[in-house]
Design a protein around this motif. Structure first.
Motif, PDB file in Angstrom:
ATOM      1  N   GLN A   1      11.834 -12.741 -12.007  1.00 23.95           N
ATOM      2  CA  GLN A   1      12.886 -11.744 -11.807  1.00 23.95           C
ATOM      3  C   GLN A   1      12.977 -11.218 -10.203  1.00 23.95           C
ATOM      4  OE1 GLN A   1      15.339 -11.043 -14.009  1.00 23.95           O
ATOM      5  NE2 GLN A   1      16.451  -9.731 -12.490  1.00 23.95           N
ATOM      6  N   ARG A   2      11.706 -10.821  -9.919  1.00 22.89           N
ATOM      7  CA  ARG A   2      11.366  -9.978  -8.944  1.00 22.89           C
ATOM      8  C   ARG A   2      11.520 -11.115  -7.560  1.00 22.89           C
ATOM      9  NH1 ARG A   2       6.600  -7.374 -11.148  1.00 22.89           N
ATOM     10  NH2 ARG A   2       5.619  -8.956 -10.273  1.00 22.89           N
ATOM     11  N   ALA A   3      11.079 -12.337  -7.733  1.00 20.76           N
ATOM     12  CA  ALA A   3      10.933 -13.350  -6.742  1.00 20.76           C
ATOM     13  C   ALA A   3      12.313 -13.857  -6.439  1.00 20.76           C
ATOM     14  CB  ALA A   3      10.118 -14.518  -7.160  1.00 20.76           C
ATOM     15  N   LEU A   4      13.275 -13.874  -7.661  1.00 18.08           N
ATOM     16  CA  LEU A   4      14.518 -14.438  -7.399  1.00 18.08           C
ATOM     17  C   LEU A   4      15.384 -13.394  -6.575  1.00 18.08           C
ATOM     18  CD1 LEU A   4      15.443 -16.647 -10.451  1.00 18.08           C
ATOM     19  CD2 LEU A   4      14.594 -17.247  -7.993  1.00 18.08           C
ATOM     20  N   ALA A   5      15.170 -12.055  -7.117  1.00 16.34           N
ATOM     21  CA  ALA A   5      15.999 -10.904  -6.765  1.00 16.34           C
ATOM     22  C   ALA A   5      15.617 -10.739  -5.126  1.00 16.34           C
ATOM     23  CB  ALA A   5      15.841  -9.630  -7.317  1.00 16.34           C
ATOM     24  N   ARG A   6      14.470 -11.007  -4.795  1.00 12.10           N
ATOM     25  CA  ARG A   6      13.945 -10.842  -3.381  1.00 12.10           C
ATOM     26  C   ARG A   6      14.688 -11.894  -2.315  1.00 12.10           C
ATOM     27  NH1 ARG A   6       7.653 -11.515  -1.153  1.00 12.10           N
ATOM     28  NH2 ARG A   6       8.366 -12.273   1.148  1.00 12.10           N
ATOM     29  N   THR A   7      14.651 -13.047  -2.988  1.00 12.69           N
ATOM     30  CA  THR A   7      15.083 -14.313  -2.063  1.00 12.69           C
ATOM     31  C   THR A   7      16.424 -14.881  -2.488  1.00 12.69           C
ATOM     32  OG1 THR A   7      14.249 -15.815  -3.627  1.00 12.69           O
ATOM     33  CG2 THR A   7      12.953 -15.181  -2.065  1.00 12.69           C
ATOM     34  N   VAL A   8      17.085 -14.690  -3.406  1.00 12.48           N
ATOM     35  CA  VAL A   8      18.379 -15.224  -3.775  1.00 12.48           C
ATOM     36  C   VAL A   8      19.408 -14.092  -3.888  1.00 12.48           C
ATOM     37  CG1 VAL A   8      19.997 -16.612  -5.485  1.00 12.48           C
ATOM     38  CG2 VAL A   8      17.450 -17.096  -4.908  1.00 12.48           C
ATOM     39  N   GLY A   9      18.939 -12.932  -4.508  1.00  9.23           N
ATOM     40  CA  GLY A   9      19.676 -11.673  -4.757  1.00  9.23           C
ATOM     41  C   GLY A   9      20.314 -11.591  -5.900  1.00  9.23           C
TER      42      GLY A   9
END
Length: 310
Positions: free
Chosen positions: A228-236
């Protein structure tokens, strides 16, 4: 622009100097039957459109280069709509276009542009990790928009595009982008969270016919919270949103290429709870029900009307 599911990215170069390409770029046409997200993929037959693979040294940053050229008769237009890949794209454009250099962020709705006259676009579609390598922009700062790239927006990405733009053709631009991005990657190597975001998007694209479930993170050796954190940071957006996006690209591909498909069967194949859930997702992005979209594709293929759409 179109999406092409690609293999897992090669790890970034770890040497102190950029790795120069050692072979000519691989170039191949964009096909109407690909999972491109184009809502009327037969429009691609009216363009000179092709993919170019990035050099392996930058494949953790660049998903794919693509380029198109067009020359439409006076008074004719194409309303191009795309359920675009959950990615940020950088473009170098000429002719009847909004701006010479653009950054297009992740879009919640279908990306849309009216194409007229003549022009060309060379695009660098980034992997989730790519934006932080090539720019100082936050992914949310460019979301849902196509923003002209000028030095005051972001000097780093402007230098990249200004370096690539003078090259004579798409192959030369791809090679120049490979070289420039390899240098940027040495300056800013990926961290573990960026690598995870890349791996998640590849995994979701490959397992489009499966439910996401709770095994996504486990299969990648990470917790669901880390994903969740990785995608929120890189994809929004989170993994559920990204999963829906990739599935909707597959919905568009199937409905536009298989006239016999039943929407309920397609929903089951893609892991939706039922046809209504697929319909709600599709209408929320495209503005049409899957049935209405399917009929619009048939109408366009029959050649009704003077101008092409979507």
């Amino acid at each position: 622009m179109p999406e092409h599911t690609s293999a897992r990215p090669a790890p970034p170069a770890t040497s102190a100097a950029p790795v120069a390409p050692v072979a000519p770029a691989t170039r191949y046409p964009i096909r109407p039957d690909e999972r491109s997200g184009m809502l009327h993929p037969r429009n691609v037959e009216r363009f000179a459109a092709a993919w170019i693979d990035p050099h392996p040294s930058v494949a953790a940053v660049v998903d794919r280069y693509w380029h198109v050229t067009w020359n439409l008769p006076e008074g004719e237009h194409i309303d191009q709509r795309i359920i675009d890949h959950p990615a940020v794209t950088l473009t170098i454009e000429a002719g009847d276009v909004p701006a010479p250099l653009l950054v297009t962020g992740v879009q919640r709705g279908a990306w849309r542009r009216r194409i007229t006259g003549s022009g060309s676009v060379f695009a660098i579609r980034l992997r989730p990790a790519g934006l932080e390598v090539v720019s100082d922009l936050a992914v949310r700062s460019v979301a849902d928009a196509a923003t002209p790239v000028i030095p005051t927006l972001d000097a780093r990405v402007h230098r990249l595009l200004a370096t690539v733009e003078p090259e004579a053709d798409a192959a030369a631009r791809a090679a120049a982008a490979d070289d420039a991005i390899a240098t940027l990657l040495v300056e800013r190597p990926l961290d573990a969270e960026q690598e995870l975001a890349n791996a998640v998007l590849v995994e979701l694209a490959e397992r489009v016919h499966e439910r996401t479930g709770t095994t996504l993170g486990a299969g990648l050796g990470a917790s669901d919270r880390a994903v969740q954190r990785a995608l929120a940071r890189t994809v929004g957006h989170g993994p559920k949103w990204v999963t829906r996006r990739v599935r909707l690209q597959e919905v568009a591909r199937v409905l536009s290429t298989d006239a016999s498909v039943q929407i309920a069967d397609l929903a089951a194949r893609l892991g939706y709870a039922d046809q209504a859930h697929l319909g709600n997702d599709f209408r929320g992005v495209v503005g049409l029900t899957p049935g209405a979209y399917q009929r619009s594709v048939r109408t366009a293929m029959a050649g009704v009307g003077g101008s092409s759409s979507s």
